[in-house]
Every structure is written in structure tokens, then in C-alpha cells.
Scaffold this motif. Structure first.
Motif, PDB file in Angstrom:
ATOM      1  N   PHE A 175      17.531 -20.936 -84.906  1.00 39.20           N
ATOM      2  CA  PHE A 175      17.238 -21.905 -83.864  1.00 39.20           C
ATOM      3  C   PHE A 175      15.901 -21.662 -83.172  1.00 39.20           C
ATOM      4  CE2 PHE A 175      21.925 -21.580 -83.974  1.00 39.20           C
ATOM      5  CZ  PHE A 175      22.199 -22.871 -84.386  1.00 39.20           C
ATOM      6  N   LEU A 176      15.262 -22.761 -82.851  1.00 39.12           N
ATOM      7  CA  LEU A 176      14.103 -22.769 -81.985  1.00 39.12           C
ATOM      8  C   LEU A 176      14.556 -23.288 -80.629  1.00 39.12           C
ATOM      9  CD1 LEU A 176      11.489 -24.310 -84.456  1.00 39.12           C
ATOM     10  CD2 LEU A 176      11.774 -21.902 -83.844  1.00 39.12           C
ATOM     11  N   VAL A 177      13.707 -23.163 -79.642  1.00 35.22           N
ATOM     12  CA  VAL A 177      14.027 -23.637 -78.301  1.00 35.22           C
ATOM     13  C   VAL A 177      13.809 -25.144 -78.247  1.00 35.22           C
ATOM     14  CG1 VAL A 177      13.361 -23.507 -75.863  1.00 35.22           C
ATOM     15  CG2 VAL A 177      13.358 -21.452 -77.272  1.00 35.22           C
ATOM     16  N   TYR A 178      14.780 -25.854 -77.670  1.00 38.37           N
ATOM     17  CA  TYR A 178      14.605 -27.293 -77.507  1.00 38.37           C
ATOM     18  C   TYR A 178      13.525 -27.534 -76.463  1.00 38.37           C
ATOM     19  CZ  TYR A 178      15.273 -32.141 -76.280  1.00 38.37           C
ATOM     20  OH  TYR A 178      15.058 -33.463 -76.034  1.00 38.37           O
ATOM     21  N   GLY A 179      12.599 -28.407 -76.801  1.00 39.50           N
ATOM     22  CA  GLY A 179      11.510 -28.689 -75.871  1.00 39.50           C
ATOM     23  C   GLY A 179      11.166 -30.157 -75.831  1.00 39.50           C
ATOM     24  N   GLY A 180      11.791 -30.882 -74.962  1.00 46.60           N
ATOM     25  CA  GLY A 180      11.450 -32.294 -74.798  1.00 46.60           C
ATOM     26  C   GLY A 180      10.070 -32.435 -74.165  1.00 46.60           C
ATOM     27  N   ARG A 181       9.331 -33.416 -74.606  1.00 43.49           N
ATOM     28  CA  ARG A 181       7.962 -33.598 -74.111  1.00 43.49           C
ATOM     29  C   ARG A 181       7.899 -34.312 -72.766  1.00 43.49           C
ATOM     30  NH1 ARG A 181       5.334 -35.937 -79.496  1.00 43.49           N
ATOM     31  NH2 ARG A 181       7.460 -36.660 -79.752  1.00 43.49           N
ATOM     32  N   ASN A 182       9.041 -34.609 -72.170  1.00 47.97           N
ATOM     33  CA  ASN A 182       9.029 -35.310 -70.886  1.00 47.97           C
ATOM     34  C   ASN A 182       8.650 -34.397 -69.715  1.00 47.97           C
ATOM     35  OD1 ASN A 182      11.429 -34.120 -71.608  1.00 47.97           O
ATOM     36  ND2 ASN A 182      12.708 -35.458 -70.391  1.00 47.97           N
ATOM     37  N   PHE A 215       6.054 -20.833 -77.720  1.00 43.00           N
ATOM     38  CA  PHE A 215       7.085 -19.887 -78.136  1.00 43.00           C
ATOM     39  C   PHE A 215       7.620 -20.251 -79.515  1.00 43.00           C
ATOM     40  CE2 PHE A 215      11.576 -18.764 -78.522  1.00 43.00           C
ATOM     41  CZ  PHE A 215      11.507 -17.392 -78.365  1.00 43.00           C
ATOM     42  N   ASN A 216       7.861 -21.537 -79.746  1.00 42.70           N
ATOM     43  CA  ASN A 216       8.384 -21.983 -81.037  1.00 42.70           C
ATOM     44  C   ASN A 216       7.409 -21.726 -82.174  1.00 42.70           C
ATOM     45  OD1 ASN A 216      10.895 -22.730 -80.132  1.00 42.70           O
ATOM     46  ND2 ASN A 216      10.375 -24.886 -79.878  1.00 42.70           N
ATOM     47  N   ILE A 217       6.117 -21.818 -81.903  1.00 44.22           N
ATOM     48  CA  ILE A 217       5.125 -21.500 -82.947  1.00 44.22           C
ATOM     49  C   ILE A 217       5.271 -20.040 -83.355  1.00 44.22           C
ATOM     50  CG2 ILE A 217       2.666 -21.208 -83.425  1.00 44.22           C
ATOM     51  CD1 ILE A 217       2.191 -23.712 -81.655  1.00 44.22           C
ATOM     52  N   LEU A 218       5.337 -19.151 -82.369  1.00 44.64           N
ATOM     53  CA  LEU A 218       5.496 -17.722 -82.668  1.00 44.64           C
ATOM     54  C   LEU A 218       6.811 -17.449 -83.391  1.00 44.64           C
ATOM     55  CD1 LEU A 218       4.167 -16.145 -79.363  1.00 44.64           C
ATOM     56  CD2 LEU A 218       3.079 -16.092 -81.614  1.00 44.64           C
ATOM     57  N   LYS A 219       7.881 -18.051 -82.912  1.00 42.14           N
ATOM     58  CA  LYS A 219       9.176 -17.830 -83.547  1.00 42.14           C
ATOM     59  C   LYS A 219       9.176 -18.390 -84.974  1.00 42.14           C
ATOM     60  CE  LYS A 219      14.071 -17.756 -82.867  1.00 42.14           C
ATOM     61  NZ  LYS A 219      15.219 -18.074 -82.040  1.00 42.14           N
ATOM     62  N   SER A 220       8.533 -19.527 -85.181  1.00 45.92           N
ATOM     63  CA  SER A 220       8.436 -20.101 -86.526  1.00 45.92           C
ATOM     64  C   SER A 220       7.720 -19.143 -87.471  1.00 45.92           C
ATOM     65  CB  SER A 220       7.682 -21.435 -86.487  1.00 45.92           C
ATOM     66  OG  SER A 220       8.439 -22.412 -85.825  1.00 45.92           O
ATOM     67  N   HIS A 245       8.100 -32.787 -83.872  1.00 49.36           N
ATOM     68  CA  HIS A 245       7.173 -31.793 -83.341  1.00 49.36           C
ATOM     69  C   HIS A 245       7.562 -30.361 -83.669  1.00 49.36           C
ATOM     70  CE1 HIS A 245       9.961 -30.984 -79.969  1.00 49.36           C
ATOM     71  NE2 HIS A 245      10.229 -32.272 -80.110  1.00 49.36           N
ATOM     72  N   THR A 246       8.812 -30.027 -83.647  1.00 49.50           N
ATOM     73  CA  THR A 246       9.297 -28.680 -83.926  1.00 49.50           C
ATOM     74  C   THR A 246       8.867 -28.203 -85.312  1.00 49.50           C
ATOM     75  OG1 THR A 246      11.222 -29.067 -82.540  1.00 49.50           O
ATOM     76  CG2 THR A 246      11.416 -27.311 -84.157  1.00 49.50           C
ATOM     77  N   ALA A 247       8.757 -29.122 -86.249  1.00 48.44           N
ATOM     78  CA  ALA A 247       8.514 -28.776 -87.641  1.00 48.44           C
ATOM     79  C   ALA A 247       7.040 -28.620 -88.007  1.00 48.44           C
ATOM     80  CB  ALA A 247       9.140 -29.841 -88.540  1.00 48.44           C
ATOM     81  N   VAL A 248       6.161 -29.225 -87.267  1.00 45.04           N
ATOM     82  CA  VAL A 248       4.742 -29.238 -87.640  1.00 45.04           C
ATOM     83  C   VAL A 248       4.159 -27.828 -87.775  1.00 45.04           C
ATOM     84  CG1 VAL A 248       2.429 -29.993 -86.944  1.00 45.04           C
ATOM     85  CG2 VAL A 248       4.368 -31.571 -86.773  1.00 45.04           C
TER      86      VAL A 248
END
Length: 157
Positions: A53-60, A71-76, A94-97
Motif C-alpha cells: 500500500f501507498l498512502v492515499y493522497g487526494g489532490r483536494n 512519500f509515495n515516490i520514495l515508497k514506490s 497519479h499514484t502510478a506515475v
């Protein structure tokens, strides 16, 4: 591809994940690992699939999003090194890019499947991954005007 090839399937939660899970018939043919955002619903996936899992990050909330996305880039990056996939398959968003760009950095294959909901215009993740994708799949013939090098794979539903 064969059973000795490893697939990393990544998407954000919601419709992108629903579409990614339509590829489940492939799962028995390949070594695979799924990466998505953590939520109450996706935690249940651990019962059936190898998943991280990555952290959910809504752009709102832009300020929080910047930190979560970083953080998700590093975890990826660490997930990629741990899983060592031969192919990254994604339906976005966005999570996948970042994972797609990490895969290209390590000279691995990237397959992007544009959302079924996109019939005449691109989404942001599609525009970002299109230049580096080894295979870019659209689900509507009309999208070939937007992505000329894409392959129309038809509906995955």
C-alpha cells in the motif's frame, strides 16, 4: 511472458483499481504483486492477493498532497527494489506515475491502460506516461486520435 516474469500492477483506488483487477485472469499465469492506496476496502485485498500500500493522497488538499505524493515516490522506489518486476502495468492515476518512471529508469517494460471512462480526452497520468510506455492501451477507438501510437485493446470489462 512466462511464470518466471514478474508483474507489478499499480493503480490508485476506485475505478482505476476496479479496472486493474479486471486483469485477474493474468494473475495465475505470472508472478505478480499489486500496489494501490491503503483504505478499509483495499486492506481486504490482502486475503486474496500479494499487495502493498501507498498512502492515499487526494489532490483536494494541495499542501498535504505534496507531502503524501513525495512519500509515495520514495515508497514506490523501495517497493520496486523489493519486488524487482519485469513489467509494470497500470491503469493510473497519479499514484502510478512515479512507479512507471522508476521502471523505465531500471529499463523495465511499462504497460499503461487508459481509463475506460476516457473516450475523447486524455487524463493527466496518461499524458505523463504515454512518452515512456512500451505499450499504451486505449479502450476506445476514438482515443487513437489523442494517442496515435496507442493500441485499441477494447473494453477490459
Amino acid at each position: 511472458m512466462s511464470k518466471d516474469k514478474k508483474l507489478l500492477l499499480i493503480s490508485s483506488i476506485g475505478g482505476h483499481l476496479t479496472q486493474l483487477l479486471q486483469l485477474e485472469p493474468l494473475f495465475s499465469q505470472y508472478d505478480y504483486h499489486i500496489v494501490t492506496e491503503k483504505s478499509a476496502i483495499t486492506k481486504q485485498m490482502k486475503k486474496k492477493h500479494p499487495v502493498s500500500f501507498l498512502v492515499y493522497g487526494g489532490r483536494n488538499y494541495p499542501v498535504r498532497y505534496i507531502f503524501k505524493f513525495s512519500f509515495n515516490i520514495l515508497k514506490s522506489f523501495f517497493l520496486f527494489l523489493r519486488e524487482r518486476p519485469d513489467v509494470v502495468i497500470t491503469t493510473g492515476a497519479h499514484t502510478a506515475v512515479p512507479m512507471c518512471y522508476i521502471a523505465k529508469l531500471f529499463r523495465k517494460k511499462v504497460i499503461y491502460i487508459e481509463s475506460f471512462a476516457k473516450t475523447t480526452s486524455p487524463n493527466l497520468s496518461g499524458r505523463l506516461v504515454y512518452p515512456i510506455a512500451d505499450l499504451f492501451v486505449v479502450q476506445w477507438e476514438s482515443m487513437k486520435k489523442v494517442y496515435p501510437k496507442a493500441v485499441n485493446g477494447g473494453s477490459i470489462y
